[in-house]
Design a protein around this motif. Sequence first.
Motif, PDB file in Angstrom:
ATOM      1  N   TYR A 289     -37.890   0.648   9.970  1.00  0.00           N
ATOM      2  CA  TYR A 289     -36.750   1.306  10.593  1.00  0.00           C
ATOM      3  C   TYR A 289     -36.775   2.760  10.162  1.00  0.00           C
ATOM      4  CZ  TYR A 289     -34.866  -3.149  12.072  1.00  0.00           C
ATOM      5  OH  TYR A 289     -34.696  -4.348  12.686  1.00  0.00           O
ATOM      6  N   ALA A 290     -36.367   3.635  11.074  1.00  0.00           N
ATOM      7  CA  ALA A 290     -36.319   5.066  10.795  1.00  0.00           C
ATOM      8  C   ALA A 290     -34.859   5.490  10.745  1.00  0.00           C
ATOM      9  CB  ALA A 290     -37.070   5.840  11.874  1.00  0.00           C
ATOM     10  N   PHE A 291     -34.471   6.156   9.672  1.00  0.00           N
ATOM     11  CA  PHE A 291     -33.096   6.595   9.471  1.00  0.00           C
ATOM     12  C   PHE A 291     -33.007   8.104   9.667  1.00  0.00           C
ATOM     13  CE2 PHE A 291     -33.293   2.602   7.336  1.00  0.00           C
ATOM     14  CZ  PHE A 291     -32.016   2.060   7.409  1.00  0.00           C
ATOM     15  N   THR A 292     -32.104   8.539  10.544  1.00  0.00           N
ATOM     16  CA  THR A 292     -31.845   9.966  10.690  1.00  0.00           C
ATOM     17  C   THR A 292     -31.013  10.409   9.489  1.00  0.00           C
ATOM     18  OG1 THR A 292     -29.801   9.632  11.921  1.00  0.00           O
ATOM     19  CG2 THR A 292     -31.857   9.806  13.206  1.00  0.00           C
ATOM     20  N   GLU A 293     -30.710  11.675   9.428  1.00  0.00           N
ATOM     21  CA  GLU A 293     -29.912  12.203   8.312  1.00  0.00           C
ATOM     22  C   GLU A 293     -28.591  11.445   8.191  1.00  0.00           C
ATOM     23  OE1 GLU A 293     -27.911  16.457   6.965  1.00  0.00           O
ATOM     24  OE2 GLU A 293     -29.152  16.359   8.757  1.00  0.00           O
ATOM     25  N   HIS A 294     -27.921  11.242   9.319  1.00  0.00           N
ATOM     26  CA  HIS A 294     -26.632  10.544   9.287  1.00  0.00           C
ATOM     27  C   HIS A 294     -26.804   9.079   8.929  1.00  0.00           C
ATOM     28  CE1 HIS A 294     -24.839  14.141  10.864  1.00  0.00           C
ATOM     29  NE2 HIS A 294     -25.684  14.133  11.874  1.00  0.00           N
ATOM     30  N   GLY A 295     -27.890   8.478   9.376  1.00  0.00           N
ATOM     31  CA  GLY A 295     -28.161   7.093   9.026  1.00  0.00           C
ATOM     32  C   GLY A 295     -28.439   6.925   7.541  1.00  0.00           C
ATOM     33  N   ALA A 296     -29.127   7.895   6.946  1.00  0.00           N
ATOM     34  CA  ALA A 296     -29.415   7.835   5.511  1.00  0.00           C
ATOM     35  C   ALA A 296     -28.130   7.927   4.696  1.00  0.00           C
ATOM     36  CB  ALA A 296     -30.370   8.962   5.119  1.00  0.00           C
ATOM     37  N   ILE A 297     -27.206   8.775   5.136  1.00  0.00           N
ATOM     38  CA  ILE A 297     -25.921   8.890   4.434  1.00  0.00           C
ATOM     39  C   ILE A 297     -25.119   7.603   4.594  1.00  0.00           C
ATOM     40  CG2 ILE A 297     -23.721  10.131   4.402  1.00  0.00           C
ATOM     41  CD1 ILE A 297     -25.341  12.578   5.441  1.00  0.00           C
ATOM     42  N   MET A 298     -25.111   7.055   5.806  1.00  0.00           N
ATOM     43  CA  MET A 298     -24.380   5.816   6.048  1.00  0.00           C
ATOM     44  C   MET A 298     -24.987   4.674   5.236  1.00  0.00           C
ATOM     45  SD  MET A 298     -21.784   4.563   7.508  1.00  0.00           S
ATOM     46  CE  MET A 298     -21.323   5.757   8.748  1.00  0.00           C
ATOM     47  N   ALA A 299     -26.293   4.662   5.080  1.00  0.00           N
ATOM     48  CA  ALA A 299     -26.936   3.619   4.273  1.00  0.00           C
ATOM     49  C   ALA A 299     -26.454   3.700   2.824  1.00  0.00           C
ATOM     50  CB  ALA A 299     -28.451   3.756   4.335  1.00  0.00           C
ATOM     51  N   ALA A 300     -26.312   4.899   2.297  1.00  0.00           N
ATOM     52  CA  ALA A 300     -25.809   5.062   0.934  1.00  0.00           C
ATOM     53  C   ALA A 300     -24.391   4.515   0.832  1.00  0.00           C
ATOM     54  CB  ALA A 300     -25.839   6.525   0.524  1.00  0.00           C
ATOM     55  N   ASN A 301     -23.575   4.737   1.868  1.00  0.00           N
ATOM     56  CA  ASN A 301     -22.203   4.229   1.847  1.00  0.00           C
ATOM     57  C   ASN A 301     -22.160   2.712   1.937  1.00  0.00           C
ATOM     58  OD1 ASN A 301     -21.161   6.806   1.693  1.00  0.00           O
ATOM     59  ND2 ASN A 301     -21.036   7.030   3.906  1.00  0.00           N
ATOM     60  N   VAL A 302     -23.057   2.140   2.725  1.00  0.00           N
ATOM     61  CA  VAL A 302     -23.088   0.684   2.889  1.00  0.00           C
ATOM     62  C   VAL A 302     -23.593   0.024   1.608  1.00  0.00           C
ATOM     63  CG1 VAL A 302     -24.285  -1.166   4.122  1.00  0.00           C
ATOM     64  CG2 VAL A 302     -23.295   0.712   5.388  1.00  0.00           C
ATOM     65  N   LEU A 303     -24.622   0.608   1.001  1.00  0.00           N
ATOM     66  CA  LEU A 303     -25.161   0.028  -0.226  1.00  0.00           C
ATOM     67  C   LEU A 303     -24.141   0.116  -1.357  1.00  0.00           C
ATOM     68  CD1 LEU A 303     -28.810   1.363  -0.107  1.00  0.00           C
ATOM     69  CD2 LEU A 303     -28.048  -0.994   0.203  1.00  0.00           C
ATOM     70  N   ASN A 304     -23.441   1.238  -1.423  1.00  0.00           N
ATOM     71  CA  ASN A 304     -22.345   1.430  -2.354  1.00  0.00           C
ATOM     72  C   ASN A 304     -22.734   1.199  -3.814  1.00  0.00           C
ATOM     73  OD1 ASN A 304     -19.785   2.273  -2.845  1.00  0.00           O
ATOM     74  ND2 ASN A 304     -18.844   0.261  -2.590  1.00  0.00           N
ATOM     75  N   SER A 305     -23.964   1.479  -4.163  1.00  0.00           N
ATOM     76  CA  SER A 305     -24.356   1.419  -5.565  1.00  0.00           C
ATOM     77  C   SER A 305     -24.251   2.832  -6.131  1.00  0.00           C
ATOM     78  CB  SER A 305     -25.784   0.887  -5.707  1.00  0.00           C
ATOM     79  OG  SER A 305     -26.704   1.848  -5.258  1.00  0.00           O
TER      80      SER A 305
END
Length: 173
Positions: free
Chosen positions: A79-95
Amino acid sequence: MRELETLIYEIRGQRVMLDSDLARIYGVETKSLNRSVKRNRDRFPRDFVFQVSSHEWKNLRCQIGTSSSMHGGRRGRPYAFTEHGAIMAANVLNSPRAVQMSVFVVRAFLKMRALLGDKRDLAQKLASLEKELKKRLDVHAAVIVTILQRVMDIIDPPALPAPPPKPRIGFNP
């Protein structure tokens, strides 16, 4: 760990990071990152994350040198994450690590944008310079063509027009 800028690729005209690189930065397994994204699908529209096509994956594997699935490499397309997707991934992971590293990821994307922005500005300046030179060359070319036509007229003058018919002498009814 490699510089973050080297982990940003351009796919489909967008700058993205692959799921495995993003997972390593955030300190989680790739399957854990992808599982979190799938669980929160509504937070990841297509302009945040997309799966790389077979053709794109083949090209990327040649560039980054990943091993084949027969030697313990990936079995599926990333999967390829754009800048916004990378930030959202950090929020979802929440570590704590993901939140901390998301700042570095954002800075890496900003740095890439600045570098590419400079190149675009330079490309626009070169294009305008090229247009100006073409205009000048067109003017010079037109002058040269005119001079050559005059020289050719001197060397091989055009045929003189036929003289008008002489009037007939005598009685003309």
